[in-house]
Design a protein around this motif. Structure first.
Motif, short mmCIF file in Angstrom:
data_model
loop_
_atom_site.label_atom_id
_atom_site.label_comp_id
_atom_site.label_asym_id
_atom_site.label_seq_id
_atom_site.Cartn_x
_atom_site.Cartn_y
_atom_site.Cartn_z
N ARG A 139 2.50 4.38 36.63
CA ARG A 139 3.07 3.22 35.94
C ARG A 139 2.24 2.84 34.71
N TRP A 140 0.92 2.94 34.82
CA TRP A 140 0.08 2.63 33.66
C TRP A 140 0.30 3.63 32.54
N VAL A 141 0.38 4.92 32.90
CA VAL A 141 0.62 5.95 31.89
C VAL A 141 1.98 5.75 31.24
N LEU A 142 3.00 5.44 32.05
CA LEU A 142 4.34 5.21 31.50
C LEU A 142 4.34 3.99 30.58
N GLY A 143 3.68 2.93 31.00
CA GLY A 143 3.59 1.75 30.15
C GLY A 143 2.85 2.02 28.85
N PHE A 144 1.79 2.83 28.92
CA PHE A 144 1.03 3.18 27.72
C PHE A 144 1.89 3.98 26.74
N LEU A 145 2.62 4.99 27.25
CA LEU A 145 3.47 5.80 26.38
C LEU A 145 4.59 4.96 25.77
N ALA A 146 5.19 4.08 26.58
CA ALA A 146 6.27 3.24 26.07
C ALA A 146 5.74 2.28 25.01
N ALA A 147 4.58 1.66 25.26
CA ALA A 147 4.02 0.72 24.29
C ALA A 147 3.66 1.43 22.98
N ARG A 148 3.13 2.65 23.07
CA ARG A 148 2.77 3.39 21.86
C ARG A 148 4.01 3.73 21.04
N ARG A 149 5.09 4.13 21.72
CA ARG A 149 6.32 4.48 20.99
C ARG A 149 6.99 3.24 20.40
N VAL A 150 6.98 2.14 21.16
CA VAL A 150 7.56 0.90 20.64
C VAL A 150 6.76 0.39 19.45
N LYS A 151 5.43 0.53 19.51
CA LYS A 151 4.59 0.10 18.39
C LYS A 151 4.90 0.92 17.13
N LYS A 152 5.08 2.21 17.30
CA LYS A 152 5.42 3.07 16.16
C LYS A 152 6.78 2.69 15.58
N PHE A 153 7.73 2.37 16.45
CA PHE A 153 9.05 1.93 15.99
C PHE A 153 8.94 0.60 15.24
N THR A 154 8.15 -0.33 15.76
CA THR A 154 8.03 -1.64 15.13
C THR A 154 7.38 -1.54 13.76
N GLU A 155 6.38 -0.68 13.62
CA GLU A 155 5.71 -0.54 12.33
C GLU A 155 6.63 0.01 11.25
N ALA A 156 7.59 0.86 11.64
CA ALA A 156 8.51 1.44 10.66
C ALA A 156 9.76 0.60 10.45
N PHE A 157 9.94 -0.45 11.25
CA PHE A 157 11.18 -1.22 11.18
C PHE A 157 11.37 -1.96 9.85
N PRO A 158 10.33 -2.58 9.24
CA PRO A 158 10.54 -3.23 7.94
C PRO A 158 11.02 -2.27 6.87
N ASP A 159 10.54 -1.03 6.87
CA ASP A 159 11.02 -0.06 5.88
C ASP A 159 12.50 0.24 6.09
N ALA A 160 12.94 0.28 7.36
CA ALA A 160 14.36 0.49 7.63
C ALA A 160 15.20 -0.67 7.10
N MET A 161 14.69 -1.90 7.26
CA MET A 161 15.41 -3.06 6.72
C MET A 161 15.50 -2.98 5.19
N ASP A 162 14.43 -2.51 4.54
CA ASP A 162 14.46 -2.37 3.08
C ASP A 162 15.50 -1.33 2.65
N ILE A 163 15.65 -0.27 3.43
CA ILE A 163 16.66 0.74 3.11
C ILE A 163 18.06 0.13 3.18
N ILE A 164 18.31 -0.68 4.19
CA ILE A 164 19.62 -1.33 4.31
C ILE A 164 19.84 -2.29 3.15
N VAL A 165 18.80 -3.06 2.80
CA VAL A 165 18.94 -4.03 1.70
C VAL A 165 19.25 -3.31 0.39
N ARG A 166 18.51 -2.24 0.10
CA ARG A 166 18.76 -1.50 -1.14
C ARG A 166 20.15 -0.85 -1.12
#
Length: 328
Positions: A139-166
């Motif tokens: 469970r700890w390993v699964l939570g770590f992998l999920a948190a790392r992937r969600v963090k990567k998604f969150t960091e790239a999310f503002p750039d995705a919003m800028d693409i939609i705005v443009r």
């Protein structure tokens, strides 16, 4: 009788330490209830029985109530998503086959049990450590992998919003802007928006597609994105401006998280050092002077001292976790 009680106590201590440290490292509540409370504060006392009601409801009040209702509905969905093993596996990008997860957990527990038995330790200790490793470690390993992937998604999310705005400002429809994100960005952003575009192309409504996306990536950023699109579809408005403001807010949240991380780095390091000192010192003394530690495992008073130490250690781990677990 004394040796049996000692082995049982050691097994319990091993389970408490492994499970407690795993809980402290994996993280728990994501603070979504605070978001709902902040939205309730915006609504004010209008919904209270003793509050004063104005004769006419303004458009801004309707917008606030709509946001509050959406936050409540999605808060229930997120609580369900974060507690589900299947949802955690999807967040980690491992599919949704829960059976494989439980098989892997059982294998880890059996391996730890066999290792303890090969070291000629008590079967009770092996059972305790095997259960802790099989139930807590995956469970700890699964939570770590999920948190790392969600963090990567969150960091790239503002750039995705800028693409939609443009894209909107240049005349592209929203669906085409979403397709650009699915084609041009990296994983996991591309995969999530690709599923979103495919769902909309197969006839799924925007709200349902965003709800599915929110189940796979239960983050406040996806929630805000879904609310903005839902409110814009019902009330109208400048979508490019709304998404631009959302991108600014997300970047400000990221900056605040990094600032808090820098300011709390000393407290986090101190918590890890303090939490590891008691078991570490105990292990070193047991190796260098085993006769000195022997009364703790052979004398009933030593058993009580070990039990009290395990209880206070668990309380300390949970308290330190609360102190260093900052949410925005």
């Amino acid at each position: 009788m004394g040796s049996t009680l000692a082995t049982l106590l050691i097994a319990v201590l091993g389970f408490i330490m492994v499970a407690g440290l795993g809980f402290a490292l994996a993280g728990g509540d994501n603070g979504q209830a605070k978001t709902v409370k902040r939205a309730q504060a915006l609504v004010g006392a209008e919904g209270r029985p003793g509050g004063r009601r104005r004769p006419a409801v303004s458009a801004q009040d309707q917008r606030r109530r709509q946001i509050l209702k959406t936050l409540r509905d999605q808060d229930r969905q997120q609580k369900k998503a974060t507690l589900s093993i299947s949802a955690k596996m999807q967040q980690a990008g491992l599919g949704d086959n829960v059976r494989n997860f439980w098989i892997a957990s059982g294998v880890v527990g059996v391996v730890v049990l066999l290792v303890v038995l090969l070291l000629r330790q008590s079967p009770f200790i092996g059972l305790g450590l095997g259960f802790a490793a099989g139930f807590g470690l995956p469970r700890w390993v699964l939570g770590f992998l999920a948190a790392r992937r969600v963090k990567k998604f969150t960091e790239a999310f503002p750039d995705a919003m800028d693409i939609i705005v443009r894209g909107i400002r240049s005349g592209l429809p929203v669906h085409d802007s979403l397709r650009v994100i699915a084609r041009e960005t990296a994983e996991p952003m591309a995969g999530q928006f690709n599923r979103l575009v495919e769902g909309i192309g197969m006839g799924v409504s925007m709200d349902q597609a965003l709800e599915k996306m929110f189940e796979q990536m239960p983050t406040p950023e996806v929630r805000f994105f879904a609310i903005v699109l839902a409110i814009q579809a019902k009330t109208g408005g400048n979508l490019a401006e709304a998404l631009g403001n959302l991108s600014t807010v997300i970047r400000a949240r990221k900056l605040m998280r990094e600032k808090i991380k820098a300011l709390s780095g000393e407290a986090v390091a101190s918590a890890f050092i303090i939490g590891s000192l008691p078991p570490g010192v105990m292990a070193l003394i047991s190796m260098t002077a085993p006769e000195y530690m022997k009364p703790l495992f052979t004398d009933p008073r030593g058993h009580m001292m070990l039990l009290a130490g395990a209880v206070w250690m668990s309380i300390g781990i949970f308290a330190m976790r609360k102190m260093i677990n900052f949410r925005i």
